[in-house]
Design a protein around this motif. Structure first.
Motif, mmCIF file in Angstrom:
data_model
loop_
_atom_site.group_PDB
_atom_site.id
_atom_site.type_symbol
_atom_site.label_atom_id
_atom_site.label_comp_id
_atom_site.label_asym_id
_atom_site.label_seq_id
_atom_site.Cartn_x
_atom_site.Cartn_y
_atom_site.Cartn_z
ATOM 1 N N LEU B 81 1.001 -1.197 0.103
ATOM 2 C CA LEU B 81 0.311 0.167 0.029
ATOM 3 C C LEU B 81 0.755 1.316 -0.061
ATOM 4 C CD1 LEU B 81 -3.008 -1.202 2.282
ATOM 5 C CD2 LEU B 81 -2.628 -1.040 0.123
ATOM 6 N N ILE B 82 2.471 1.750 0.677
ATOM 7 C CA ILE B 82 2.666 2.234 0.984
ATOM 8 C C ILE B 82 3.413 2.641 -0.109
ATOM 9 C CG2 ILE B 82 5.605 2.872 1.691
ATOM 10 C CD1 ILE B 82 4.312 2.205 4.369
ATOM 11 N N VAL B 83 3.703 1.679 -1.223
ATOM 12 C CA VAL B 83 4.577 1.579 -2.146
ATOM 13 C C VAL B 83 3.502 2.481 -3.462
ATOM 14 C CG1 VAL B 83 5.774 0.505 -4.066
ATOM 15 C CG2 VAL B 83 5.771 0.169 -2.306
ATOM 16 N N VAL B 84 2.471 1.384 -3.438
ATOM 17 C CA VAL B 84 1.541 2.003 -4.397
ATOM 18 C C VAL B 84 1.007 3.618 -4.326
ATOM 19 C CG1 VAL B 84 -0.905 2.008 -5.310
ATOM 20 C CG2 VAL B 84 -0.090 -0.047 -4.927
ATOM 21 N N ALA B 85 1.056 4.199 -3.067
ATOM 22 C CA ALA B 85 0.548 5.453 -2.973
ATOM 23 C C ALA B 85 1.728 6.096 -3.705
ATOM 24 C CB ALA B 85 0.316 5.654 -0.710
ATOM 25 N N ALA B 86 2.966 6.126 -3.075
ATOM 26 C CA ALA B 86 3.631 6.549 -3.370
ATOM 27 C C ALA B 86 4.100 6.694 -4.843
ATOM 28 C CB ALA B 86 5.631 6.195 -2.653
ATOM 29 N N ILE B 87 3.023 5.612 -5.669
ATOM 30 C CA ILE B 87 3.718 5.929 -6.985
ATOM 31 C C ILE B 87 2.570 6.446 -7.823
ATOM 32 C CG2 ILE B 87 2.780 4.292 -9.082
ATOM 33 C CD1 ILE B 87 4.049 2.287 -7.885
ATOM 34 N N ILE B 88 0.960 6.756 -6.912
ATOM 35 C CA ILE B 88 0.253 7.777 -7.353
ATOM 36 C C ILE B 88 0.608 8.953 -7.040
ATOM 37 C CG2 ILE B 88 -2.050 8.356 -6.682
ATOM 38 C CD1 ILE B 88 -2.822 5.515 -6.180
ATOM 39 N N ASP B 89 1.335 9.170 -5.836
ATOM 40 C CA ASP B 89 1.785 10.737 -5.556
ATOM 41 C C ASP B 89 2.926 11.032 -6.998
ATOM 42 O OD1 ASP B 89 -0.146 10.789 -3.621
ATOM 43 O OD2 ASP B 89 1.574 10.311 -1.524
ATOM 44 N N ILE B 90 3.485 9.925 -7.198
ATOM 45 C CA ILE B 90 5.150 10.532 -8.328
ATOM 46 C C ILE B 90 4.514 10.913 -9.264
ATOM 47 C CG2 ILE B 90 6.780 9.699 -8.986
ATOM 48 C CD1 ILE B 90 7.591 7.748 -6.603
ATOM 49 N N GLU B 338 16.900 -15.780 16.282
ATOM 50 C CA GLU B 338 15.992 -15.133 15.317
ATOM 51 C C GLU B 338 16.225 -13.131 15.214
ATOM 52 O OE1 GLU B 338 11.373 -15.354 14.947
ATOM 53 O OE2 GLU B 338 12.175 -16.786 15.371
ATOM 54 N N ARG B 339 16.014 -12.847 14.386
ATOM 55 C CA ARG B 339 16.239 -11.186 14.230
ATOM 56 C C ARG B 339 15.482 -10.446 13.770
ATOM 57 N NH1 ARG B 339 21.522 -13.478 13.215
ATOM 58 N NH2 ARG B 339 22.552 -12.459 14.639
ATOM 59 N N ASP B 340 14.894 -9.513 13.654
ATOM 60 C CA ASP B 340 14.010 -8.658 12.953
ATOM 61 C C ASP B 340 13.891 -8.759 11.227
ATOM 62 O OD1 ASP B 340 11.446 -7.270 12.608
ATOM 63 O OD2 ASP B 340 13.104 -5.015 13.501
ATOM 64 N N ALA B 341 13.237 -8.611 10.943
ATOM 65 C CA ALA B 341 12.808 -8.980 9.657
ATOM 66 C C ALA B 341 13.014 -7.657 8.792
ATOM 67 C CB ALA B 341 11.904 -9.396 8.667
ATOM 68 N N GLY B 342 12.888 -6.291 9.681
ATOM 69 C CA GLY B 342 12.980 -5.244 9.023
ATOM 70 C C GLY B 342 11.522 -4.935 8.040
ATOM 71 N N ASP B 343 11.720 -3.815 7.968
ATOM 72 C CA ASP B 343 10.358 -3.619 6.968
ATOM 73 C C ASP B 343 10.474 -3.297 5.867
ATOM 74 O OD1 ASP B 343 11.152 -0.358 5.134
ATOM 75 O OD2 ASP B 343 12.641 -1.028 6.638
ATOM 76 N N ALA B 344 9.109 -3.934 5.026
ATOM 77 C CA ALA B 344 9.556 -4.195 3.812
ATOM 78 C C ALA B 344 8.904 -4.177 2.915
ATOM 79 C CB ALA B 344 8.285 -5.569 4.178
ATOM 80 N N VAL B 345 9.061 -2.243 3.071
ATOM 81 C CA VAL B 345 8.696 -1.257 1.649
ATOM 82 C C VAL B 345 9.970 -2.204 0.596
ATOM 83 C CG1 VAL B 345 8.000 1.365 1.474
ATOM 84 C CG2 VAL B 345 7.729 0.137 3.122
ATOM 85 N N GLY B 346 10.950 -1.942 1.117
ATOM 86 C CA GLY B 346 12.289 -2.153 0.185
ATOM 87 C C GLY B 346 12.104 -3.414 -0.522
#
Lengths: 342, 360
Positions: B81-90, B338-346
């Protein structure tokens, strides 16, 4: 100590926490706790059922549960899984498996979806477009005009008397079109790139190109084209097209998000074809509005088509007919639109 | 117990990878997740993605254990959703300030790309486990910037001759920042080996070029020759040319690209070492693999996409049947937490941009 119920005890593999080690082991439920034992019968875990993570089983693979301390247990066969985690297992399976009944419902819903989208999506998108402030149309149009003006437009070479006449017609059309007077303006340019053409930009700029004026044989022909362009502005076709196109890209991206590049190619083609159809819809809307304005002014609504036929005289039959790959309806259909089917 | 472990520690074992998934099961998963994604306007695809990856990884087996995938669907959904929102804004801003946005996007990509690559690898690997122990990836922004942005840019000036060196540097960067538990991977690839990989594709490309030239010449030779007198005839030729291009060029390109990829995969596997002692081996035969993939995709296309799951499973099984781990002793002694997987946006941007195409 605990009464061992062999029916409720399941053998499998017990995985260590924080290492790749594993050993044969068993788990069993006692009340609402899950207990795990290693090969020697020593208890290694005791965790409340609610804290145990039950991964949905991967078809054809051992099922696996993970304990809060990082240990994991896996075992073959579905019976043990159901026996241990009766209710929880049901929840996981309900979510990830489908009965034939649900398959049928899902397939029917998917078949209905294209129709719902086909008719519902444009309405939804237009509602979104309506919520966009007109000032955004203005910014987009001004920026597009600046770009074009620097690159492909030259100064118009029309005599000023001719321009004045067309401006008078334009004012007449604006009055008949119910568009606020400041919302549209007419400019004259010459362009070797676009040739005989006219545009409406979303900020309200109507660009009339010299080559088109040169082909016109009557005022009504010019008036018809101007009314068509004014209708594009009044109906905010540019913004509606932008919103519809954006929505389609988003839908395609979401539905085929993880798809292969092949699926993306197909989706892009499909999206293109749908956008062509929206473009044709807007052209027809503008033709209808143009005919209405022309009749109000006592002018000939069909004149515009005669001019277009002259513009596309080299194109022949392919411009007469509507195809799914054309941005505008065929001239035959457009004539029918403006003549109101008379 | 102790005695057997002692001997096991010295013993060299060839452990073949295998893939036990079936086209039928995977077809069911793909169809269901696709239909559910359609009726939920794409939202379910986050869950579908996790399910498909779990199936493919779960059936990828080594030494009697499958791999597992642990990403949370809602994390993937949020990222999309974040990626899509960014694409729309751009896209909206690009219509108002086209030049500024184009410049900004290029600069932004330049700055963001290393981060995207690192977080894509981190998300993919930290969510992957084998024997209840996670993989890991710890990237370095400036190294990623050098290997994935600056170096390819500089290599342009070498007109493609340096591309095997760039590929090698990138593969080494990824491998050297990868871990299984706390055990590091390393990757040694010789420069000569890299050029040999490239050589796999060149004779194929020449052959393909000759065949396509021949077919074009035979079918359209006279028309093409006539173009010098009548350039406007190009339009009439176009339909036929496009058909030839699609029917010949595309398969030929797939064949060459897949052969190259197979050779590269072999080179990477043969150079990779886990924890300083476990080695790997890739035994794909490049041209045969190319033909295998091409055949599978032709069937997939002719079936209107319905055979895509079958093709995916078939290709994966073929790959795994040609992948071997040469283990020193048993695989019991890997440690890690176990480690935090980090954010998935990337990661999701990466998937959408095809950055992590070949990730396992």
């Amino acid at each position: 100590m605990e009464p061992s119920d062999p029916k409720k005890e399941i053998a499998g593999r017990l995985f260590d926490s924080g290492s790749s080690r594993f050993q044969p082991g068993t788990i069993r439920c006692l009340g609402d706790r899950v207990l795990a034992f290693d090969a020697d019968g020593n208890q290694t875990v005791s965790a409340p059922l609610g804290s145990v993570q039950i991964d949905p089983p991967v078809r054809g693979m051992p099922w696996r549960v993970r304990f809060p301390n990082g240990q994991a247990f896996e075992s073959n066969g579905p019976t043990g899984f159901d026996m241990l985690f009766g209710r929880e297992a049901g929840r996981v399976k309900r979510f990830h498996g489908l009965t034939p009944m649900r398959w049928t419902a899902l397939i029917l819903a998917s078949l209905a979806l294209p129709f719902v989208l086909w008719f519902g999506y444009p309405i939804a998108a237009d509602n979104v477009a309506r919520a966009v402030p007109v000032s955004l149309d203005r910014s987009i149009g001004q920026s597009t005009f600046r770009e074009l003006d620097g690159a492909v437009f030259d100064k118009s070479e029309l005599p000023s008397a001719r321009k004045a006449k067309m401006r008078a017609i334009f004012t007449e059309i604006l009055r008949a079109s119910d568009l606020a007077p400041g919302r549209a303006r007419l400019v004259f340019r010459k362009s070797d790139y676009f040739g005989a053409n006219a545009f409406a930009l979303p900020d309200g700029t109507v660009v009339m190109l010299d080559d088109l004026v040169a082909l016109a044989e009557s005022d009504d022909e010019i008036a018809g084209v101007l009314a068509h362009e004014v209708a594009h502005i009044r109906e905010r076709h540019s913004m509606r097209q932008v919103v519809r196109a954006a929505g389609i890209s988003v839908l395609a991206l979401l539905i085929l998000g993880d798809g292969s590049s092949f699926a993306e190619e197909i989706a892009a083609m499909g999206a293109g074809i749908v956008q062509f159809s929206y473009n044709r819809e807007f052209e027809t809307e503008a033709d209808l509005a143009s005919a209405q304005i022309m009749r109000k002014l006592g002018r000939d609504p069909n004149a515009m088509i005669a001019l277009l036929r002259r513009v596309y005289k080299d194109c022949g039959e392919s411009c007469e007919e509507t195809s799914i790959l054309s941005t505008h309806p065929g001239l035959r259909d457009r004539l029918e639109t403006v003549s109101g089917g008379e | 117990m102790d005695g057997s472990m002692q001997s096991a520690a010295q013993e060299e074992r060839r452990l073949p990878f295998s893939f036990s998934g079936t086209g039928k099961d995977y077809f069911g998963i793909c169809l269901r997740t696709f239909l559910l994604a359609m009726v939920t306007l794409g939202i379910y695809d986050a869950w579908g993605t996790v399910e498909r990856r779990r199936y493919l990884l779960g059936h990828t087996q080594l030494d009697g254990h499958g791999f597992d995938y642990h990403a949370k669907p809602w994390v993937i959904l949020l990222a999309r959703l974040i990626v899509v929102a960014a694409i729309i804004d751009i896209n909206i801003f690009a219509r108002i300030w086209p030049k500024e946005v184009a410049l900004g996007a290029a600069l932004g990509m330049f700055v963001l790309l290393p981060w995207l690559i690192n977080s894509a690898w981190r998300f993919t690997l930290r969510n992957m486990s084998y024997r209840n122990l996670r993989f890991d990836f710890k990237g370095n922004y400036f190294q990623a910037l050098w290997y994935f942005v600056l170096l390819p840019f500089l290599a342009v000036f070498a007109l493609g001759l340096a591309s095997p060196l760039v590929t090698r540097a990138q593969a080494q960067y990824v491998a050297r920042h990868m871990k299984y538990g706390d055990a590091p991977f390393s990757l040694e690839m010789t420069v000569g080996g890299m050029y040999r990989v490239l050589l796999v594709a060149i004779p194929l490309l020449v052959l393909i070029g000759a065949v396509i030239g021949g077919v074009l010449g035979a079918l359209y030779g006279s028309e093409i020759a006539a173009l010098t007198d009548r350039p406007e005839a190009l339009g009439e030729l176009f339909g036929g040319l496009i058909m030839v291009v699609y029917l010949l060029m595309l398969p030929a390109f797939v064949l060459a690209a897949m052969s190259y990829r197979a050779a590269l995969r072999n080179a990477v596997l043969c150079g990779a070492v886990l924890d300083g002692r476990h080695k790997f081996e890739g035994t794909l035969r490049p041209w045969r693999y190319g033909l295998f993939v091409l055949g599978s995709w032709i069937v997939a296309v002719l079936s209107l996409g319905f055979a895509v799951p079958w093709a995916v499973v078939r290709i994966r099984r073929y790959q795994m049947d040609h992948t071997v781990m040469i283990a020193q002793g048993d695989l019991d002694d890997f440690k890690g937490r176990e480690r935090d997987a980090g954010d998935a946006v990337g990661a999701e941007t990466g998937v959408m941009e095809g950055i992590v195409g070949g990730a396992f």
